[in-house]
Design a protein around this motif. Structure first.
Motif, short mmCIF file in Angstrom:
data_model
loop_
_atom_site.label_atom_id
_atom_site.label_comp_id
_atom_site.label_asym_id
_atom_site.label_seq_id
_atom_site.Cartn_x
_atom_site.Cartn_y
_atom_site.Cartn_z
N PRO A 160 0.53 -1.33 -0.09
CA PRO A 160 0.03 0.07 0.02
C PRO A 160 0.34 1.25 0.31
N ALA A 161 0.16 2.32 -0.24
CA ALA A 161 1.03 3.71 -0.68
C ALA A 161 1.32 4.06 0.87
N ILE A 162 2.48 4.86 1.55
CA ILE A 162 3.20 4.68 2.08
C ILE A 162 2.74 6.56 2.18
N GLY A 163 2.87 6.98 3.85
CA GLY A 163 2.15 8.81 3.46
C GLY A 163 3.94 9.02 3.81
N LEU A 164 4.08 10.15 3.75
CA LEU A 164 5.16 11.31 4.40
C LEU A 164 5.50 11.19 5.74
N GLN A 165 4.65 11.07 6.29
CA GLN A 165 5.30 10.89 7.58
C GLN A 165 5.81 9.79 8.01
N ASP A 166 4.99 8.48 7.52
CA ASP A 166 5.36 7.48 8.22
C ASP A 166 6.92 7.50 7.05
N ARG A 167 6.99 7.51 5.71
CA ARG A 167 7.86 7.52 5.39
C ARG A 167 9.30 8.17 6.64
N ALA B 141 9.19 8.82 9.65
CA ALA B 141 9.17 7.58 10.64
C ALA B 141 9.62 6.16 10.66
N ARG B 142 9.57 6.33 9.99
CA ARG B 142 10.16 4.69 9.42
C ARG B 142 11.75 4.60 9.01
N LEU B 143 12.47 6.23 8.30
CA LEU B 143 13.63 6.00 8.51
C LEU B 143 14.57 6.91 9.69
N THR B 144 13.90 7.59 10.80
CA THR B 144 13.93 7.62 11.98
C THR B 144 14.05 6.79 12.62
N ASN B 145 13.52 5.67 12.70
CA ASN B 145 13.80 4.07 13.30
C ASN B 145 14.64 3.41 13.31
N LYS B 146 15.06 4.00 11.35
CA LYS B 146 16.02 3.12 10.84
C LYS B 146 17.56 3.83 11.34
N ALA B 147 17.35 4.95 11.63
CA ALA B 147 19.01 5.44 11.92
C ALA B 147 19.17 5.19 13.93
N THR B 148 17.61 4.89 14.28
CA THR B 148 17.99 4.65 15.81
C THR B 148 19.04 2.76 16.41
N ASP B 149 18.05 2.16 15.16
CA ASP B 149 18.11 1.02 14.81
C ASP B 149 20.02 0.50 14.42
N ALA B 150 20.53 1.44 13.55
CA ALA B 150 21.44 1.21 13.09
C ALA B 150 22.53 1.93 14.11
N ALA B 151 21.61 2.82 14.97
CA ALA B 151 22.48 3.16 16.29
C ALA B 151 22.72 2.01 17.66
N ALA B 152 22.10 1.44 17.19
CA ALA B 152 22.15 0.51 18.35
C ALA B 152 22.93 -1.02 18.01
N LEU B 153 22.95 -1.12 17.39
CA LEU B 153 23.56 -1.92 16.64
C LEU B 153 25.46 -2.17 17.26
N PRO B 154 25.58 -2.84 17.91
CA PRO B 154 27.51 -3.38 18.38
C PRO B 154 28.04 -3.14 17.23
N ALA B 155 29.01 -2.89 17.75
CA ALA B 155 30.63 -2.78 17.05
C ALA B 155 31.00 -3.58 16.37
N PRO B 156 31.33 -3.68 15.47
CA PRO B 156 32.22 -4.36 14.53
C PRO B 156 33.22 -5.21 15.39
N ASN B 157 33.33 -6.57 15.14
CA ASN B 157 34.10 -7.19 15.84
C ASN B 157 35.57 -7.32 14.44
N PRO B 158 36.84 -7.04 14.82
CA PRO B 158 37.47 -7.56 14.33
C PRO B 158 38.24 -8.13 14.35
N ASN B 159 37.96 -9.17 14.64
CA ASN B 159 38.70 -10.69 14.00
C ASN B 159 37.81 -11.54 13.40
N LEU B 160 36.47 -10.68 12.83
CA LEU B 160 36.13 -11.31 11.86
C LEU B 160 36.48 -11.31 10.34
N PRO B 161 36.71 -11.43 9.56
CA PRO B 161 37.93 -12.24 8.30
C PRO B 161 37.47 -11.08 7.26
#
Length: 282
Positions: free
Chosen positions: A247-254, A256-276
């Motif tokens: 369904p079509a998404i309004g401006l506020q929803d869009r 808010a979705r972008l804001t939530n995505k930014a918050t979710d990104a900040a809450a992610l743990p730091a990357p592990n340097p031991n990974l390849p």
């Protein structure tokens, strides 16, 4: 026997000759007619020559008969004169001389009488021959005149028939031309209509083939993009119809979705340097 064969060959030759003449006449009737006219003219000339000779003979015979009759009449008159002298004569010597002369004259008259009869008979016969020859000549001349007239009439009739034949042939040719023009116009029109009909049918066939080709290519493209030709996916898509989209998404929803995505990104743990490699989760 030889006479029989000669006669037989003669008869056969006459028949063959007549057959040849008949064939030539049938081959060229005009030339045959002209040749026959020449024969008739030659025959008329011969008849004329014969008539001329007979007339000359008649004139001679007539002259001789007249001279014989005149001689006879003159001597008869002399005998009558001597008879009157004898009756009137009284001298015996003169009377005896007159009697002797009268006797001789009468003997001559008796001989001349038969000669006169012969001359007159020959003259009559010559006159009869002239009459017959004249009649024959008139008949031949009439036949020749009629033959020439008949030939001229036949030539005129043949000329008229030829002209009439040419007119009828020309009329028939014109009628054929008219009929040919009409038939040709109709035929050409039919050919044009048939050609146009065939072209229209071919165009329809080509259009249908193009439509079928486009439809086939379109269906193949749809199967490739949407469901890769899977029959179950195609059935499911048809079942849900076109209303199952997002369904079509309004401006506020869009926002808010972008804001939530930014918050979710900040809450992610730091990357592990031991990974390849970066951002790789265990």
């Amino acid at each position: 026997m030889m006479q029989f064969f000669r006669t037989l060959l003669g008869v056969k030759g006459e028949r063959v000759g007549q057959q040849v003449v008949d064939a030539l006449v049938e081959l060229d009737p005009k030339s045959a007619s002209v040749a026959q006219l020449r024969v008739m003219e030659a025959d008329l000339d011969k008849a004329g020559q014969l008539l001329t000779r007979l007339r000359a003979d008649f004139q001679r015979e007539r002259k001789e008969a007249i001279e014989a009759r005149q001689n006879y009449e003159r001597r008869l008159a002399a005998a009558e004169h001597m008879s009157r002298q004898l009756d009137a004569q009284t001298d015996p010597a003169q009377k005896a001389s007159l009697e002797t002369s009268l006797s001789n004259l009468l003997t001559q008259l008796e001989s001349l009488q038969e000669e006169v009869a012969v001359e007159e008979r020959e003259a009559d016969e010559a006159e009869a021959l002239v009459a017959e020859a004249e009649a024959a000549y008139r008949e031949k001349a009439k036949a020749l005149t009629e033959a020439k007239s008949a030939l001229s009439k036949a030539e005129r009739d043949m000329q008229r028939a030829k002209i009439q034949e040419e007119r009828e042939r020309e009329r028939a040719n014109k009628a054929a031309e008219v009929a040919g023009l009409r038939q040709g116009t109709t035929s050409k029109l039919n050919v044009a209509v048939d050609a146009m009909t065939r072209r229209a049918e071919q165009a329809k066939i080509n259009a249908e083939a193009a439509r079928m080709k486009a439809q086939a290519l379109t269906d193949m493209s749809n199967r490739t993009k949407d469901h890769m030709g899977d029959a179950n996916i195609e059935a499911a898509l048809k079942a849900v119809g076109s209303g199952g989209g997002t369904p079509a998404i309004g401006l506020q929803d869009r926002l808010a979705r972008l804001t939530n995505k930014a918050t979710d990104a900040a809450a992610l743990p730091a990357p592990n340097p031991n990974l390849p490699w970066p951002n790789k989760q265990g």
